[in-house]
Design a protein around this motif. Structure first.
Motif, PDB file in Angstrom:
ATOM      1  N   VAL A  54      13.856 -16.789  60.113  1.00  0.00           N
ATOM      2  CA  VAL A  54      14.622 -17.879  60.168  1.00  0.00           C
ATOM      3  C   VAL A  54      13.542 -19.074  59.832  1.00  0.00           C
ATOM      4  O   VAL A  54      13.881 -19.703  58.899  1.00  0.00           O
ATOM      5  CB  VAL A  54      15.176 -18.377  61.543  1.00  0.00           C
ATOM      6  CG1 VAL A  54      15.893 -19.809  61.470  1.00  0.00           C
ATOM      7  CG2 VAL A  54      16.436 -17.493  61.940  1.00  0.00           C
ATOM      8  N   GLN A  55      12.402 -19.061  60.103  1.00  0.00           N
ATOM      9  CA  GLN A  55      11.409 -19.927  60.081  1.00  0.00           C
ATOM     10  C   GLN A  55      10.999 -19.930  58.593  1.00  0.00           C
ATOM     11  O   GLN A  55      10.747 -20.986  57.875  1.00  0.00           O
ATOM     12  CB  GLN A  55      10.021 -20.023  61.029  1.00  0.00           C
ATOM     13  CG  GLN A  55       9.161 -21.150  61.119  1.00  0.00           C
ATOM     14  CD  GLN A  55       9.828 -22.290  61.240  1.00  0.00           C
ATOM     15  OE1 GLN A  55      10.258 -22.530  62.224  1.00  0.00           O
ATOM     16  NE2 GLN A  55       9.750 -23.352  60.228  1.00  0.00           N
ATOM     17  N   ILE A  56      10.812 -18.650  58.011  1.00  0.00           N
ATOM     18  CA  ILE A  56      10.706 -18.624  56.465  1.00  0.00           C
ATOM     19  C   ILE A  56      11.551 -19.303  55.683  1.00  0.00           C
ATOM     20  O   ILE A  56      11.353 -20.120  54.905  1.00  0.00           O
ATOM     21  CB  ILE A  56      10.600 -17.044  56.207  1.00  0.00           C
ATOM     22  CG1 ILE A  56       9.277 -16.476  56.793  1.00  0.00           C
ATOM     23  CG2 ILE A  56      10.676 -16.968  54.621  1.00  0.00           C
ATOM     24  CD1 ILE A  56       9.147 -14.934  56.439  1.00  0.00           C
ATOM     25  N   ILE A  57      12.931 -19.173  55.999  1.00  0.00           N
ATOM     26  CA  ILE A  57      13.999 -19.797  55.326  1.00  0.00           C
ATOM     27  C   ILE A  57      13.796 -21.277  55.377  1.00  0.00           C
ATOM     28  O   ILE A  57      14.117 -22.082  54.529  1.00  0.00           O
ATOM     29  CB  ILE A  57      15.385 -19.369  55.690  1.00  0.00           C
ATOM     30  CG1 ILE A  57      15.600 -17.973  55.495  1.00  0.00           C
ATOM     31  CG2 ILE A  57      16.559 -20.278  55.160  1.00  0.00           C
ATOM     32  CD1 ILE A  57      16.921 -17.179  56.129  1.00  0.00           C
ATOM     33  N   ALA A  58      13.503 -21.848  56.544  1.00  0.00           N
ATOM     34  CA  ALA A  58      13.035 -23.436  56.713  1.00  0.00           C
ATOM     35  C   ALA A  58      12.383 -23.892  56.002  1.00  0.00           C
ATOM     36  O   ALA A  58      12.132 -24.942  55.001  1.00  0.00           O
ATOM     37  CB  ALA A  58      12.900 -23.696  58.392  1.00  0.00           C
ATOM     38  N   ASP A  59      11.041 -23.009  56.048  1.00  0.00           N
ATOM     39  CA  ASP A  59      10.040 -23.347  55.152  1.00  0.00           C
ATOM     40  C   ASP A  59      10.007 -23.181  53.521  1.00  0.00           C
ATOM     41  O   ASP A  59       9.614 -24.232  52.821  1.00  0.00           O
ATOM     42  CB  ASP A  59       8.512 -22.239  55.490  1.00  0.00           C
ATOM     43  CG  ASP A  59       8.137 -22.603  56.842  1.00  0.00           C
ATOM     44  OD1 ASP A  59       8.691 -23.553  57.593  1.00  0.00           O
ATOM     45  OD2 ASP A  59       7.283 -21.576  57.516  1.00  0.00           O
ATOM     46  N   MET A 114      19.824 -19.292  49.032  1.00  0.00           N
ATOM     47  CA  MET A 114      20.014 -17.723  48.891  1.00  0.00           C
ATOM     48  C   MET A 114      18.621 -17.285  48.396  1.00  0.00           C
ATOM     49  O   MET A 114      18.450 -16.104  48.733  1.00  0.00           O
ATOM     50  CB  MET A 114      21.023 -17.472  47.628  1.00  0.00           C
ATOM     51  CG  MET A 114      22.287 -17.803  48.037  1.00  0.00           C
ATOM     52  SD  MET A 114      23.056 -17.213  49.677  1.00  0.00           S
ATOM     53  CE  MET A 114      23.025 -15.434  49.171  1.00  0.00           C
ATOM     54  N   LYS A 115      17.794 -17.962  47.553  1.00  0.00           N
ATOM     55  CA  LYS A 115      16.497 -17.467  47.328  1.00  0.00           C
ATOM     56  C   LYS A 115      15.574 -17.029  48.369  1.00  0.00           C
ATOM     57  O   LYS A 115      14.866 -16.339  48.669  1.00  0.00           O
ATOM     58  CB  LYS A 115      15.814 -18.476  46.034  1.00  0.00           C
ATOM     59  CG  LYS A 115      14.439 -17.924  45.656  1.00  0.00           C
ATOM     60  CD  LYS A 115      14.059 -18.801  44.695  1.00  0.00           C
ATOM     61  CE  LYS A 115      12.592 -18.455  44.279  1.00  0.00           C
ATOM     62  NZ  LYS A 115      11.971 -19.620  43.312  1.00  0.00           N
ATOM     63  N   ALA A 116      15.729 -18.210  49.471  1.00  0.00           N
ATOM     64  CA  ALA A 116      15.082 -18.466  50.583  1.00  0.00           C
ATOM     65  C   ALA A 116      15.444 -17.142  51.696  1.00  0.00           C
ATOM     66  O   ALA A 116      14.566 -16.518  52.146  1.00  0.00           O
ATOM     67  CB  ALA A 116      15.257 -19.652  51.457  1.00  0.00           C
TER      68      ALA A 116
END
Length: 337
Positions: free
Chosen positions: A51-56, A264-266
């Motif tokens: 989830v944090q990767i998507i946020a970043d 979607m890429k994240a």
């Protein structure tokens, strides 16, 4: 108008425009049940990390979308995240799909004993007709998948090592979903239902004798402090659970096309991270439990086959008979080699 005044007006206009632009940035809420702090090994729980990767990644994309992460069930209780996603009250969640089986019983196929054999097999299952059917149900309910994720898991007990079905007889167990509950009951165990975040307390207070959950949760929740023996996935892992990153379709549709594409890429970046980390979670579990002085025991093929025989008479049979299209989903899953 003097040059100085013109400069002041221009500077003020730019400042105000920047402030307005910032205020227009959309903030999405992301919820999950796992700790948002580092463990003793210096790592985060992988689901929090996803989830944090998507946020970043969304921050780096600079498309006017911020994601605020609410870990450790600080926004919603674990099993109460599905409905808010379908209505748009909750934007994003790292969510074990079987938790929503009370709304869509088909989801229990994503935590069916012995259905997924190993991490490589899980990747093939992702592309199967069975998962196409499951994702259609997810989409029709108003939710989309940003990242696929399967986690392996095992058993722990305060009393003895769990190998064959006879080893659970007379003990009270927690399992994540209906299919495992039915199999364990078929082997003579009692059942207490609860999310993985409550296993530690259940063991500590004597409500539970043992539990099933993922390798990641076994470490993140420090369950090694409460048990005598653990059965990691090993060569014959019985427990695999689909725990994707999901998003409300209503929230997704509120974004513009550039924002949607970035999201979607994240999600794919987070999925790639999980694919790389998945097998390592089992090794991390083994190391953490050895260090804590917990005995490790592994299932043999004979143990696995004995469990599968009970599962086919209980959870498989029940799913095929009571879930619409249940037998078709089982056949599709078993067809993935």
């Amino acid at each position: 108008m003097t040059l100085r005044k013109s400069f002041i007006y221009l500077f003020t206009a730019v400042f105000l425009f920047a402030g307005i632009g910032e205020s227009f940035a959309k903030t999405l809420k992301a919820s999950h049940q796992w700790p948002g702090t580092k463990r003793k090994d210096g790592k985060f729980d992988v689901r929090h990390e996803m989830v944090q990767i998507i946020a970043d990644e969304m921050k780096k994309a600079n498309v006017g979308v911020n994601i605020r992460v609410y870990p450790a069930k600080s926004l919603y209780k674990p099993k109460e995240q599905w409905k808010p996603m379908t209505t748009g009250q909750l934007d994003i969640s790292a969510f074990p799909l079987a938790y929503a089986a009370k709304f869509h019983p088909e989801f229990d196929i994503t935590l069916m004993p012995g259905m997924v054999k190993n991490h490589k097999h899980a990747l093939r299952v992702n592309k199967s007709p069975m998962m196409t059917e499951i994702k259609k149900i997810i989409n029709d309910a108003g939710v989309i998948v940003l990242s696929d994720a399967w986690l392996a898991g095992g058993f722990v007990s305060k009393k003895n090592c769990i190998t064959n079905p006879a080893s659970v007889k007379g003990q009270v167990f927690r399992a994540a979903g209906k299919a495992f509950n039915q199999m364990l009951e078929g082997a003579g165990a009692g059942i207490q239902s609860m999310p993985s975040s409550e296993i530690y307390n259940g063991l500590q207070t004597g409500v539970l004798d043992g539990a099933n959950t993922s390798s990641g949760s076994f470490v993140s929740y420090r369950i090694y402090e409460q048990v005598k023996c653990a059965t990691p996935p090993g060569k014959y892992g019985l427990w695999f659970m689909y725990e994707p990153i999901l998003m409300s379709k209503k929230s997704f549709d509120s974004l513009n096309s550039k924002q949607q594409k970035a999201l979607m890429k994240a999600g794919k970046v987070a999925e790639k991270y999980m694919t790389k980390e998945a097998a390592g979670l089992d090794t991390t579990m083994e190391k953490a439990y050895k260090k804590a002085g917990v005995e490790l025991k592994y299932m043999t093929k004979a143990d696995f086959d004995a469990w599968l025989a009970i599962a086919k008479k209980t959870s498989y049979k029940n799913f095929a008979e009571k879930v619409p299209g249940g037998q078709k989903l089982i056949d599709q899953a078993l067809a993935v080699k």
